[in-house]
Scaffold this motif. Structure first.
Motif, short mmCIF file in Angstrom:
data_model
loop_
_atom_site.label_atom_id
_atom_site.label_comp_id
_atom_site.label_asym_id
_atom_site.label_seq_id
_atom_site.Cartn_x
_atom_site.Cartn_y
_atom_site.Cartn_z
N SER A 117 8.55 -4.16 -9.66
CA SER A 117 9.88 -4.66 -8.72
C SER A 117 9.75 -4.39 -7.46
CB SER A 117 11.20 -4.16 -9.48
OG SER A 117 11.36 -2.74 -8.82
N LEU A 118 9.28 -3.60 -6.78
CA LEU A 118 8.98 -3.21 -5.40
C LEU A 118 7.81 -4.27 -4.84
CD1 LEU A 118 9.54 0.52 -4.70
CD2 LEU A 118 10.84 -1.40 -3.96
N SER A 119 7.04 -4.49 -5.65
CA SER A 119 5.93 -5.26 -5.36
C SER A 119 6.30 -6.55 -5.22
CB SER A 119 4.55 -5.24 -6.24
OG SER A 119 4.18 -3.98 -6.27
N LEU A 120 7.22 -6.95 -6.20
CA LEU A 120 7.66 -8.31 -6.16
C LEU A 120 8.46 -8.69 -5.05
CD1 LEU A 120 8.08 -11.09 -7.55
CD2 LEU A 120 9.96 -10.13 -8.79
N LEU A 178 0.75 -1.11 -0.06
CA LEU A 178 0.02 -0.01 0.04
C LEU A 178 0.89 1.16 -0.17
CD1 LEU A 178 -3.00 1.00 -0.07
CD2 LEU A 178 -2.77 0.92 2.46
N LEU A 179 1.83 1.19 0.90
CA LEU A 179 2.72 2.20 0.91
C LEU A 179 3.52 2.51 -0.66
CD1 LEU A 179 4.20 4.56 2.59
CD2 LEU A 179 5.95 2.86 3.21
N THR A 180 3.80 1.62 -1.10
CA THR A 180 4.52 1.47 -2.56
C THR A 180 3.53 2.11 -3.43
OG1 THR A 180 5.95 -0.20 -2.05
CG2 THR A 180 5.63 0.35 -4.34
N GLN A 181 2.43 1.68 -3.45
CA GLN A 181 1.49 2.32 -4.67
C GLN A 181 1.00 3.50 -4.41
OE1 GLN A 181 0.48 0.60 -7.26
NE2 GLN A 181 1.66 -1.01 -6.63
#
Length: 171
Positions: free
Chosen positions: A135-138, A94-97
């Protein structure tokens, strides 16, 4: 290795959760390619498209809250990648998105000023930003070292591309 680290869950993934995990990783990249093709000049289309990437995350969040930790095994030929989602994973996703959403909201204004200043467009920003989000989600979903390594390598290559994007040396 998964068993030794205690990452294996006895709960089977619910129907649709593996699709949501694939969408969380793949949708930002797809939206980045769409952004490169359409090159939004206003902030609101970029924000609306970035909100699409939050939908699978919200569905996965509901599944994790309802059914607990979700784990998947993605088989690619002879390789098996293990992914896992729990509360901390969802918080990091969630923070990444949200950070990608803020970047997408600011990018059209920045690109408009950059195009006027230099006379050239930077269409590579959108796919690189999508690849960075993927890539961060992965990395957040990785439950084994191979998936983590792939995510870290993609993130590093994308970060170098984003740093070289302006095409000038700061002094």
């Amino acid at each position: 290795m998964i068993e030794r680290l205690g990452l294996e869950t006895t709960q089977l993934p619910t129907t649709g959760s593996s699709v949501m995990a694939l969408l969380i990783v793949g949708l930002p990249l797809l939206l980045g390619v769409v952004g490169a093709v359409s090159r939004p000049t206003r902030n609101w289309p970029a924000v609306l498209v970035s909100l699409l990437a939050l939908l699978p995350l919200l569905v996965l969040m509901r599944l994790v809250v309802t059914h607990g930790t979700q784990a998947w095994a993605l088989e690619l030929g002879g390789l098996t990648l293990y992914w896992r989602a729990n509360g901390l994973t969802l918080l990091l996703l969630l923070l990444t998105q949200l950070l990608v959403l803020a970047s997408a909201a600011y990018a059209p204004s920045y690109l408009r000023a950059a195009v006027q200043a230099r006379g050239r467009g930077q269409a590579w920003l959108w796919p690189l930003m999508g690849l960075l989000a993927s890539s961060l989600s992965l990395i957040w979903l990785a439950a084994d070292l191979l998936a983590l390594y792939i995510g870290l390598e993609l993130m590093g290559l994308t970060a170098v591309g984003l740093m070289l994007l302006p095409g000038r040396i700061e002094r």
